[in-house]
Design an enzyme around this catalytic site. Sequence first.
Site, mmCIF file in Angstrom:
data_model
loop_
_atom_site.group_PDB
_atom_site.id
_atom_site.type_symbol
_atom_site.label_atom_id
_atom_site.label_comp_id
_atom_site.label_asym_id
_atom_site.label_seq_id
_atom_site.Cartn_x
_atom_site.Cartn_y
_atom_site.Cartn_z
ATOM 1 C CD GLU A 102 0.770 0.200 0.606
ATOM 2 O OE1 GLU A 102 -0.290 -0.167 0.055
ATOM 3 O OE2 GLU A 102 1.118 -0.225 1.711
ATOM 4 C CG ASP A 103 -3.981 0.124 -0.190
ATOM 5 O OD1 ASP A 103 -2.928 0.378 0.442
ATOM 6 O OD2 ASP A 103 -4.728 -0.822 0.124
ATOM 7 C CG ASP A 106 -3.849 3.396 8.999
ATOM 8 O OD1 ASP A 106 -4.604 4.324 9.251
ATOM 9 O OD2 ASP A 106 -3.830 2.362 9.690
ATOM 10 C CG PHE A 156 -12.504 0.198 7.864
ATOM 11 C CD1 PHE A 156 -11.195 -0.247 7.927
ATOM 12 C CD2 PHE A 156 -13.438 -0.554 7.155
ATOM 13 C CE1 PHE A 156 -10.811 -1.428 7.291
ATOM 14 C CE2 PHE A 156 -13.060 -1.735 6.520
ATOM 15 C CZ PHE A 156 -11.745 -2.166 6.593
ATOM 16 N NE ARG A 169 -8.697 -7.380 -1.789
ATOM 17 C CZ ARG A 169 -7.917 -6.922 -0.825
ATOM 18 N NH1 ARG A 169 -7.552 -5.663 -0.823
ATOM 19 N NH2 ARG A 169 -7.496 -7.711 0.141
HETATM 20 P P1 5GP Z 1 -0.111 1.062 7.555
HETATM 21 O O1 5GP Z 1 1.010 0.068 7.608
HETATM 22 O O2 5GP Z 1 0.274 2.401 7.004
HETATM 23 O O3 5GP Z 1 -0.770 1.191 8.924
HETATM 24 O O4 5GP Z 1 -1.267 0.474 6.689
HETATM 25 C C1 5GP Z 1 -1.125 0.131 5.419
HETATM 26 C C2 5GP Z 1 -2.143 -0.916 4.998
HETATM 27 O O5 5GP Z 1 -3.253 -1.054 5.907
HETATM 28 C C3 5GP Z 1 -2.748 -0.490 3.701
HETATM 29 O O6 5GP Z 1 -1.975 -0.913 2.610
HETATM 30 C C4 5GP Z 1 -4.108 -1.163 3.749
HETATM 31 O O7 5GP Z 1 -4.015 -2.485 3.275
HETATM 32 C C5 5GP Z 1 -4.467 -1.195 5.212
HETATM 33 N N1 5GP Z 1 -5.375 -0.077 5.563
HETATM 34 C C6 5GP Z 1 -5.085 1.072 6.205
HETATM 35 N N2 5GP Z 1 -6.167 1.856 6.373
HETATM 36 C C7 5GP Z 1 -7.188 1.171 5.804
HETATM 37 C C8 5GP Z 1 -8.596 1.456 5.628
HETATM 38 O O8 5GP Z 1 -9.146 2.495 6.012
HETATM 39 N N3 5GP Z 1 -9.324 0.498 4.971
HETATM 40 C C9 5GP Z 1 -8.788 -0.665 4.515
HETATM 41 N N4 5GP Z 1 -9.593 -1.505 3.893
HETATM 42 N N5 5GP Z 1 -7.475 -0.964 4.663
HETATM 43 C C10 5GP Z 1 -6.690 -0.053 5.295
#
Ligand code: 5GP
Length: 178
Positions: A102-103, A106, A156, A169
């Site tokens: 995963e990137d 959050d 963000f 990206r």
């Molecule tokens: P989660 O399900 O943990 O809330 O979020 C996962 C996904 O939300 C990540 O794979 C990503 O695509 C997006 N995401 C979460 N934080 C950020 C951020 O700070 N910037 C961006 N561009 N995407 C985010």
Amino acid sequence: MVTKLEDLKLNKLISEEELQTRIKELGCEIDKYYNGEEVTVICVLKGSVMFMVDLVKNFTMPMKMEFIRLSSYGSNMTSSGKVNAVDISLPDLNDKNVLIIEDIVDTGLTAKFLLDFIALNFRTKSTKFCSLLDKKCKRQVDVKPDYYGFDVDDVFLVGYGLDFDGYCRNIPYIGNAV
Ligand code: 5GP
């Protein structure tokens, strides 16, 4: 709040060099852990693609790559709280070592969704989760990556795979929108 690409100004948080150094370190650590055993890597599109490509260059074990598409942010700057499985077709992962890439973690909802999906559908040999970034302060569910590159604050982020409404990206570093 920034709403248009033209208004986006980036404050560099993690340089290209810092990213590459840490990813090499992480890749070598993961490679050592598997000790030559075959691994199936699952790249969560689209944000993880840059990270996955650089990470696996450090692997020496036999490996296969799978790609799935999930989304939770859409064109917003915060999570919608709902994970959308855009494409989650996977081969038979029974008895396989699975490494999810995963990137960023959050809220943790995407990671939990995926880990639950794998657990429900397959009896893997092992399942590990690796994220480039960990935004621990935003966690809503109890998930912890087995491996991660950097802790980040509640801002963000864009670049190195992370997008702003589909853009940015390709930026080789990670910055936050100011
Ligand atoms: P989660 O399900 O943990 O809330 O979020 C996962 C996904 O939300 C990540 O794979 C990503 O695509 C997006 N995401 C979460 N934080 C950020 C951020 O700070 N910037 C961006 N561009 N995407 C985010």
